[in-house]
Design an enzyme around this catalytic site. Structure first.
Site, short mmCIF file in Angstrom:
data_model
loop_
_atom_site.label_atom_id
_atom_site.label_comp_id
_atom_site.label_asym_id
_atom_site.label_seq_id
_atom_site.Cartn_x
_atom_site.Cartn_y
_atom_site.Cartn_z
N ASN B 100 0.86 -1.17 0.00
CA ASN B 100 0.00 0.00 0.00
C ASN B 100 0.90 1.23 0.00
O ASN B 100 1.82 1.32 0.80
CB ASN B 100 -0.89 -0.07 1.26
CG ASN B 100 -1.78 1.14 1.40
OD1 ASN B 100 -1.32 2.25 1.66
ND2 ASN B 100 -3.08 0.93 1.27
N CYS B 129 -6.42 8.77 3.05
CA CYS B 129 -6.26 8.71 4.49
C CYS B 129 -6.64 10.04 5.12
O CYS B 129 -6.16 11.09 4.70
CB CYS B 129 -4.84 8.37 4.91
SG CYS B 129 -4.71 8.29 6.70
#
Lengths: 245, 302
Positions: B100, B129
């Site tokens: 990721n 995020c």
């Protein structure tokens, strides 16, 4: 793993002794290790120091602080909880020629108990709390250690003052260098001990206890963060920075 | 019973993965769970250089979920390549790995993709995020930036599959097709939902960065809805996640159209959850008289 409540005994000052018997035989824990405990099918667990292990029974000393500990304190024998552990880095054994000087603030005694079971005969224990009710299991403790000194903030038992003040008074009378500290208690207490040589167990809010979530970060003196659950909860005094945490 | 699924050209021995950022780089989880039981291992997000993460407090347990403000603490690309990946490869040579990646600029994402291409089976783009100041969420709210970063990363990948993780903040109906058109080969959803808690005594936000990401059972119905929307909006394989802690939960995602599912927050209270979920899926297939997991995927009757 599931564990059954076999006893849940109230003590003074909101403390209680929770005895759990896991369905499978538990691993042998080392002094200072902890378990994550939570309701079965629950979403969350929280960390609690193992007080001691008697055969297959694990005993925890807790103090009611919020909803979660109130819930644990209310459980009758026969209730089933979920456990994960033992976890964390234990207290290192004291060197042969050094006397453990053990400092417990309030329910911090729980983390140090199994250390005292092992090394108590060589240890002096300084145990403090706000008042008499906050100091528990005293007769058992007395039998474990070479010497027990108490301190309460209201002076209801032992010296009036904090454990840290008790330590200062104690060290004035003792030759320096012979001791090594082992401590667990509130942040303010651990902060006052940072300059000493020894070890302390640090509390931090944890979501997993296994090193996965990185939630229980403590600032390290060499920069960056360490995990209380994995690199700790036991650190050398001075290793983690308490003002930033 | 056949449990194998395919995400594009990538074969997974079963559809149960872990969600990025909830299992680190595998070392800790491997003490509780045999990682080779997983369909794939998704590594914690990595940036070009190490990130220290946010100061504590970083987590808060709330009713039905967890708030986190970890701040993408990670070891950085070099340590990932030199230590973390070799560790996983040596122990689990057949376990597909998904890296990721996160950054604040397109160039960073491209550089990460170039370095990881061929080193991992797939690269998952984290564009959503809520816990970092720049980049992060911004990429998933601006159509042009979103499309551009996906195109650039895809160009840099010759061997590894490109998975784009979608934000729950933006419209899936809009961004899933855009991701597909820009070069995504699979989509994963959902990331944590931006949320907040207040410390009433101090009259301050509980987290220094104010916002935090909400995960756990509380977000599952939202995640299932978004997965369903994505299924109708794109033909790409989907990896579903958000509050999965049982086989029942996982099956909801699979029926709604996920080819695979990821376990995240549930690992924190029980690191053996993936094993239990997979076991439960097998039992369900048996009870239903099914021989192939494929008979469940997208089999929702609407």
């Amino acid at each position: 793993m599931p564990a059954e409540v076999v006893a849940n005994r109230p003590l003074s000052g909101g403390h209680f002794l929770l005895s759990l018997r896991p369905k499978e035989a538990p691993q042998k824990a080392l002094p200072g290790q902890f378990y994550m405990i939570g309701p079965q099918e629950g979403v969350h667990k929280k960390p609690f120091s193992l007080l001691r292990q008697r055969g297959r029974t694990l005993q925890f000393l807790l103090r009611r602080r919020g909803e979660f500990t109130a819930y644990l304190g209310s459980l009758p024998p026969g209730a089933v909880l979920e456990l994960l552990g033992p976890l964390g880095r234990p207290y290192p054994a004291p060197p042969r020629h050094r006397h453990p000087l053990v400092l417990a603030g309030g329910v911090g005694i729980a983390s140090l108990w199994s250390f005292l079971q092992r090394f108590g005969r060589r240890a002096v224990l300084l145990y403090g709390g706000r008042d008499r009710a906050e100091l528990v299991l005293l007769s058992e403790l007395r039998a474990l250690v070479r010497k027990l000194l108490l301190a309460t903030e209201d002076g209801s038992v032992g010296s009036k003052g904090t454990v840290v003040q008790l330590l200062e008074a104690f060290l004035k009378k003792e030759p320096p260098g012979g001791h090594i500290l082992y401590a667990c208690g509130p942040r303010g207490m651990l902060k006052a001990l940072q300059g000493h040589e020894g070890w302390a167990s640090f509390e931090a809010y944890m979501a997993c206890g296994t090193g996965l979530c990185l939630g229980c970060a403590l600032a390290h003196r060499e920069g960056g963060f360490v995990r209380a659950c994995r690199e700790g909860p036991v650190f050398a005094l001075g290793e983690v920075l308490l003002n930033e945490a | 019973m056949r449990l194998e699924v395919r995400i594009g050209p990538l074969r997974l021995r079963n559809p149960v993965l872990v969600a990025s950022g909830t299992a680190g780089y595998g070392e800790e989880l491997s003490q509780f769970l045999e990682l080779s039981e997983l369909g794939a291992f998704v590594l914690k997000g990595v940036s070009l250089r190490p990130w220290a993460g946010n100061p504590p407090p970083r987590v808060l347990q709330v009713q039905g979920g967890l708030l986190n403000s970890i701040g993408l603490q990670n070891v950085g690309l070099r340590v990932l390549l030199e230590e973390k990946l070799p560790w996983l490869r040596k122990r689990y040579p057949r376990l597909p790995l998904v890296a990721n990646v996160l950054g604040t600029e397109v160039a960073e994402y491209r550089e990460l993709a170039q370095a990881l291409d061929g080193e991992v089976e797939a690269v998952e783009l984290n564009l959503s995020c809520p816990n970092v100041r720049r980049g992060g969420l911004a990429f998933s709210q601006d159509r042009r930036a979103f499309a551009r970063v996906i195109r650039e990363v895809r160009k840099a990948l010759r061997q590894s599959l490109l998975i784009v993780k979608l934000s729950p903040v933006s419209s899936v109906r809009e961004f899933a097709p855009l991701a597909e058109a820009s070069g995504a080969q699979a989509l994963s959803l959902i990331n944590t939902i931006p949320a907040m808690a207040v410390d009433v005594k101090r009259r301050r936000p509980y987290f220094p960065r104010v916002l935090a990401g909400l995960s756990g059972p509380a977000i599952k119905p939202i995640a299932v809805r978004m997965l369903y929307e994505a299924r109708r909006a794109t033909g790409l394989p989907l990896i579903g996640m958000g509050g999965i802690r049982s086989a029942q939960d996982a099956l909801e995602f699979l029926l709604a159209g996920a080819t695979a599912v990821a376990i995240g927050t549930a690992l924190f209270s029980d690191p053996t959850t993936p094993r239990k979920v997979l076991q439960g899926i097998k039992e369900f297939l048996k009870e239903e008289g099914l021989k192939d997991i494929g008979e469940i995927i997208g089999a929702l009757r609407v």
